[in-house]
Design a protein around this motif. Structure first.
Motif, PDB file in Angstrom:
ATOM      1  N   MET A   1      -1.099 -22.408 -27.272  1.00 54.86           N
ATOM      2  CA  MET A   1      -0.138 -23.373 -26.773  1.00 54.86           C
ATOM      3  C   MET A   1       0.303 -22.990 -25.364  1.00 54.86           C
ATOM      4  SD  MET A   1       3.649 -24.389 -28.123  1.00 54.86           S
ATOM      5  CE  MET A   1       4.705 -23.494 -27.008  1.00 54.86           C
ATOM      6  N   ALA A   2       0.285 -23.962 -24.474  1.00 51.15           N
ATOM      7  CA  ALA A   2       0.735 -23.739 -23.102  1.00 51.15           C
ATOM      8  C   ALA A   2       2.087 -24.406 -22.899  1.00 51.15           C
ATOM      9  CB  ALA A   2      -0.278 -24.316 -22.126  1.00 51.15           C
ATOM     10  N   GLN A   3       2.891 -23.790 -22.050  1.00 50.94           N
ATOM     11  CA  GLN A   3       4.099 -24.453 -21.562  1.00 50.94           C
ATOM     12  C   GLN A   3       3.763 -25.022 -20.190  1.00 50.94           C
ATOM     13  OE1 GLN A   3       8.055 -23.092 -21.740  1.00 50.94           O
ATOM     14  NE2 GLN A   3       7.692 -21.757 -23.501  1.00 50.94           N
ATOM     15  N   ILE A   4       4.068 -26.298 -20.024  1.00 51.83           N
ATOM     16  CA  ILE A   4       3.665 -27.048 -18.838  1.00 51.83           C
ATOM     17  C   ILE A   4       4.888 -27.679 -18.193  1.00 51.83           C
ATOM     18  CG2 ILE A   4       2.230 -28.971 -18.027  1.00 51.83           C
ATOM     19  CD1 ILE A   4       0.737 -28.563 -20.842  1.00 51.83           C
ATOM     20  N   ILE A   5       4.940 -27.625 -16.881  1.00 55.40           N
ATOM     21  CA  ILE A   5       5.945 -28.362 -16.115  1.00 55.40           C
ATOM     22  C   ILE A   5       5.228 -29.551 -15.493  1.00 55.40           C
ATOM     23  CG2 ILE A   5       7.552 -28.325 -14.183  1.00 55.40           C
ATOM     24  CD1 ILE A   5       7.703 -25.236 -14.603  1.00 55.40           C
ATOM     25  N   LEU A   6       5.714 -30.764 -15.762  1.00 52.08           N
ATOM     26  CA  LEU A   6       5.122 -31.988 -15.224  1.00 52.08           C
ATOM     27  C   LEU A   6       6.133 -32.669 -14.306  1.00 52.08           C
ATOM     28  CD1 LEU A   6       2.918 -34.198 -15.121  1.00 52.08           C
ATOM     29  CD2 LEU A   6       3.972 -35.193 -17.174  1.00 52.08           C
ATOM     30  N   PHE A   7       5.824 -32.714 -13.012  1.00 55.24           N
ATOM     31  CA  PHE A   7       6.699 -33.354 -12.021  1.00 55.24           C
ATOM     32  C   PHE A   7       6.337 -34.830 -11.861  1.00 55.24           C
ATOM     33  CE2 PHE A   7       6.820 -28.883 -10.632  1.00 55.24           C
ATOM     34  CZ  PHE A   7       8.191 -28.689 -10.579  1.00 55.24           C
ATOM     35  N   HIS A   8       7.349 -35.677 -11.831  1.00 57.92           N
ATOM     36  CA  HIS A   8       7.156 -37.125 -11.755  1.00 57.92           C
ATOM     37  C   HIS A   8       6.809 -37.606 -10.353  1.00 57.92           C
ATOM     38  CE1 HIS A   8      11.066 -37.776  -9.781  1.00 57.92           C
ATOM     39  NE2 HIS A   8      11.596 -36.947 -10.670  1.00 57.92           N
ATOM     40  N   HIS A   9       6.446 -38.882 -10.276  1.00 59.38           N
ATOM     41  CA  HIS A   9       6.085 -39.548  -9.029  1.00 59.38           C
ATOM     42  C   HIS A   9       7.322 -40.152  -8.370  1.00 59.38           C
ATOM     43  CE1 HIS A   9       6.453 -43.001 -11.614  1.00 59.38           C
ATOM     44  NE2 HIS A   9       5.429 -42.584 -12.368  1.00 59.38           N
ATOM     45  N   ALA A  10       7.102 -40.914  -7.284  1.00 58.34           N
ATOM     46  CA  ALA A  10       8.210 -41.425  -6.471  1.00 58.34           C
ATOM     47  C   ALA A  10       9.017 -42.535  -7.128  1.00 58.34           C
ATOM     48  CB  ALA A  10       7.689 -41.909  -5.117  1.00 58.34           C
ATOM     49  N   LEU A  11       8.545 -43.094  -8.245  1.00 56.85           N
ATOM     50  CA  LEU A  11       9.371 -44.078  -8.957  1.00 56.85           C
ATOM     51  C   LEU A  11      10.465 -43.395  -9.762  1.00 56.85           C
ATOM     52  CD1 LEU A  11       6.723 -46.644 -10.284  1.00 56.85           C
ATOM     53  CD2 LEU A  11       7.922 -46.605  -8.076  1.00 56.85           C
ATOM     54  N   GLY A  12      10.346 -42.097  -9.955  1.00 63.46           N
ATOM     55  CA  GLY A  12      11.317 -41.334 -10.731  1.00 63.46           C
ATOM     56  C   GLY A  12      10.737 -40.922 -12.073  1.00 63.46           C
ATOM     57  N   LEU A  13      11.580 -40.361 -12.906  1.00 63.36           N
ATOM     58  CA  LEU A  13      11.157 -39.925 -14.237  1.00 63.36           C
ATOM     59  C   LEU A  13      11.166 -41.141 -15.154  1.00 63.36           C
ATOM     60  CD1 LEU A  13      10.265 -37.726 -16.133  1.00 63.36           C
ATOM     61  CD2 LEU A  13      12.669 -37.110 -16.487  1.00 63.36           C
ATOM     62  N   THR A  14      10.089 -41.898 -15.098  1.00 67.24           N
ATOM     63  CA  THR A  14       9.965 -43.149 -15.851  1.00 67.24           C
ATOM     64  C   THR A  14       9.617 -42.859 -17.315  1.00 67.24           C
ATOM     65  OG1 THR A  14       7.614 -43.316 -15.361  1.00 67.24           O
ATOM     66  CG2 THR A  14       9.129 -44.378 -13.795  1.00 67.24           C
ATOM     67  N   ASP A  15       9.790 -43.886 -18.128  1.00 71.77           N
ATOM     68  CA  ASP A  15       9.355 -43.765 -19.520  1.00 71.77           C
ATOM     69  C   ASP A  15       7.853 -43.511 -19.589  1.00 71.77           C
ATOM     70  OD1 ASP A  15      11.918 -44.145 -20.476  1.00 71.77           O
ATOM     71  OD2 ASP A  15      11.649 -46.299 -20.844  1.00 71.77           O
ATOM     72  N   GLY A  16       7.109 -44.030 -18.631  1.00 70.08           N
ATOM     73  CA  GLY A  16       5.672 -43.815 -18.597  1.00 70.08           C
ATOM     74  C   GLY A  16       5.302 -42.362 -18.329  1.00 70.08           C
ATOM     75  N   VAL A  17       6.069 -41.676 -17.489  1.00 69.02           N
ATOM     76  CA  VAL A  17       5.830 -40.245 -17.259  1.00 69.02           C
ATOM     77  C   VAL A  17       6.184 -39.472 -18.523  1.00 69.02           C
ATOM     78  CG1 VAL A  17       6.560 -38.211 -15.942  1.00 69.02           C
ATOM     79  CG2 VAL A  17       6.121 -40.374 -14.752  1.00 69.02           C
ATOM     80  N   ARG A  18       7.276 -39.852 -19.163  1.00 71.01           N
ATOM     81  CA  ARG A  18       7.640 -39.202 -20.434  1.00 71.01           C
ATOM     82  C   ARG A  18       6.547 -39.423 -21.491  1.00 71.01           C
ATOM     83  NH1 ARG A  18      13.008 -41.149 -18.965  1.00 71.01           N
ATOM     84  NH2 ARG A  18      14.375 -39.353 -18.611  1.00 71.01           N
ATOM     85  N   ASP A  19       5.988 -40.634 -21.510  1.00 74.13           N
ATOM     86  CA  ASP A  19       4.913 -40.943 -22.448  1.00 74.13           C
ATOM     87  C   ASP A  19       3.681 -40.087 -22.150  1.00 74.13           C
ATOM     88  OD1 ASP A  19       3.660 -42.500 -24.561  1.00 74.13           O
ATOM     89  OD2 ASP A  19       2.567 -43.547 -22.973  1.00 74.13           O
ATOM     90  N   LEU A  20       3.338 -39.922 -20.881  1.00 66.73           N
ATOM     91  CA  LEU A  20       2.220 -39.062 -20.506  1.00 66.73           C
ATOM     92  C   LEU A  20       2.483 -37.635 -20.964  1.00 66.73           C
ATOM     93  CD1 LEU A  20      -0.467 -38.561 -19.002  1.00 66.73           C
ATOM     94  CD2 LEU A  20       0.900 -38.259 -16.904  1.00 66.73           C
ATOM     95  N   ALA A  21       3.700 -37.166 -20.790  1.00 61.96           N
ATOM     96  CA  ALA A  21       4.057 -35.814 -21.235  1.00 61.96           C
ATOM     97  C   ALA A  21       3.868 -35.669 -22.741  1.00 61.96           C
ATOM     98  CB  ALA A  21       5.495 -35.500 -20.839  1.00 61.96           C
ATOM     99  N   GLU A  22       4.255 -36.693 -23.492  1.00 60.10           N
ATOM    100  CA  GLU A  22       4.081 -36.645 -24.949  1.00 60.10           C
ATOM    101  C   GLU A  22       2.602 -36.603 -25.326  1.00 60.10           C
ATOM    102  OE1 GLU A  22       6.247 -39.790 -26.872  1.00 60.10           O
ATOM    103  OE2 GLU A  22       8.146 -39.180 -25.951  1.00 60.10           O
ATOM    104  N   LYS A  23       1.784 -37.354 -24.609  1.00 62.69           N
ATOM    105  CA  LYS A  23       0.340 -37.353 -24.885  1.00 62.69           C
ATOM    106  C   LYS A  23      -0.240 -35.957 -24.618  1.00 62.69           C
ATOM    107  CE  LYS A  23      -0.528 -42.254 -23.741  1.00 62.69           C
ATOM    108  NZ  LYS A  23      -0.318 -42.727 -25.071  1.00 62.69           N
ATOM    109  N   ILE A  24       0.178 -35.336 -23.534  1.00 63.66           N
ATOM    110  CA  ILE A  24      -0.297 -33.985 -23.236  1.00 63.66           C
ATOM    111  C   ILE A  24       0.212 -33.008 -24.296  1.00 63.66           C
ATOM    112  CG2 ILE A  24      -0.208 -32.088 -21.573  1.00 63.66           C
ATOM    113  CD1 ILE A  24      -0.014 -34.305 -19.361  1.00 63.66           C
ATOM    114  N   ALA A  25       1.462 -33.171 -24.686  1.00 65.53           N
ATOM    115  CA  ALA A  25       2.060 -32.287 -25.700  1.00 65.53           C
ATOM    116  C   ALA A  25       1.377 -32.422 -27.052  1.00 65.53           C
ATOM    117  CB  ALA A  25       3.550 -32.586 -25.831  1.00 65.53           C
ATOM    118  N   SER A  26       0.747 -33.572 -27.305  1.00 66.55           N
ATOM    119  CA  SER A  26       0.084 -33.787 -28.596  1.00 66.55           C
ATOM    120  C   SER A  26      -1.047 -32.799 -28.848  1.00 66.55           C
ATOM    121  CB  SER A  26      -0.454 -35.222 -28.693  1.00 66.55           C
ATOM    122  OG  SER A  26      -1.589 -35.377 -27.850  1.00 66.55           O
ATOM    123  N   GLY A  27      -1.489 -32.107 -27.824  1.00 65.57           N
ATOM    124  CA  GLY A  27      -2.512 -31.079 -27.969  1.00 65.57           C
ATOM    125  C   GLY A  27      -1.939 -29.743 -28.397  1.00 65.57           C
TER     126      GLY A  27
END
Length: 193
Positions: free
Chosen positions: A1-27
């Motif tokens: 298991m890795a601990q990962i820091i995911l920085f968001h884009h210029a729109l801010g910390l959108t629900d879509g970035v959170r969703d991407l984080a969850e997809k990565i975390a699913s591993g």
């Protein structure tokens, strides 16, 4: 298991970035999503970039990468989406603890924050080949340092996607592409394995 820091884009910390984080975390990983904008969200990248100016510019955003890295000392992977590549690279190039850096929809020169890329830090880059935000500068630069059959020891692995959408991996944007996002996540999981 890795601990990962995911920085968001210029729109801010959108629900879509959170969703991407969850997809990565699913591993089986833990993904931290710091909010560099203190909750502010923007409709366009231009508005978000203007907001970056009010915060002190991209140098200030880069320094946030160091602050966040100090908050999560167990993190061994840092990632960024578009603007988030800036603090990700700052941390990856200057904090010895990081073993991997993942760039999505953005790229900065390997020497942006240090004279040399840390050789123990893997670099995985994901860019849409027709993305107007990256195709003229970021994509050629990433191609120039990407591993190939002729140069297998190059510092980066580059994945190109047939899309013109800058934020194709953000499910809260109109350009979201679920299939391409699944490919990005699979490739990230392969790197982390």
């Amino acid at each position: 298991m890795a601990q990962i820091i995911l920085f968001h884009h210029a729109l801010g910390l959108t629900d879509g970035v959170r969703d991407l984080a969850e997809k990565i975390a699913s591993g089986g990983h833990q993904v931290h999503t710091p909010d560099l904008f203190d909750g502010a969200l923007f409709a366009t990248p231009q508005e978000g970039i203007a907001h970056v100016g009010t915060l002190g510019g991209f140098d200030r955003i880069a320094l946030e990468g160091m602050r966040v890295a100090a908050e999560f000392p167990s993190a061994s992977v840092v990632a960024g989406v578009s603007m988030g590549v800036v603090p990700a690279h700052k941390a990856a190039q200057t904090v010895p603890a990081f073993r991997a850096c993942i760039d999505i929809s953005g790229f900065v020169p390997l020497t942006a924050f240090a004279p040399l890329w840390q050789p123990h830090t893997a670099l995985q880059v994901h860019l849409a080949s027709e993305d107007a935000w990256v195709k003229d500068e970021d994509l050629p630069l990433a191609r120039s340092i990407a591993a190939t059959d002729e140069n297998p020891d190059a510092p980066a692995v580059l994945f190109e996607y047939e899309s013109a959408e800058h934020l194709f991996m953000d499910s809260s944007t109109s350009g979201y592409d679920a299939d391409l996002t699944d490919v990005v996540v699979r490739r990230i999981h392969e790197l982390l394995a």
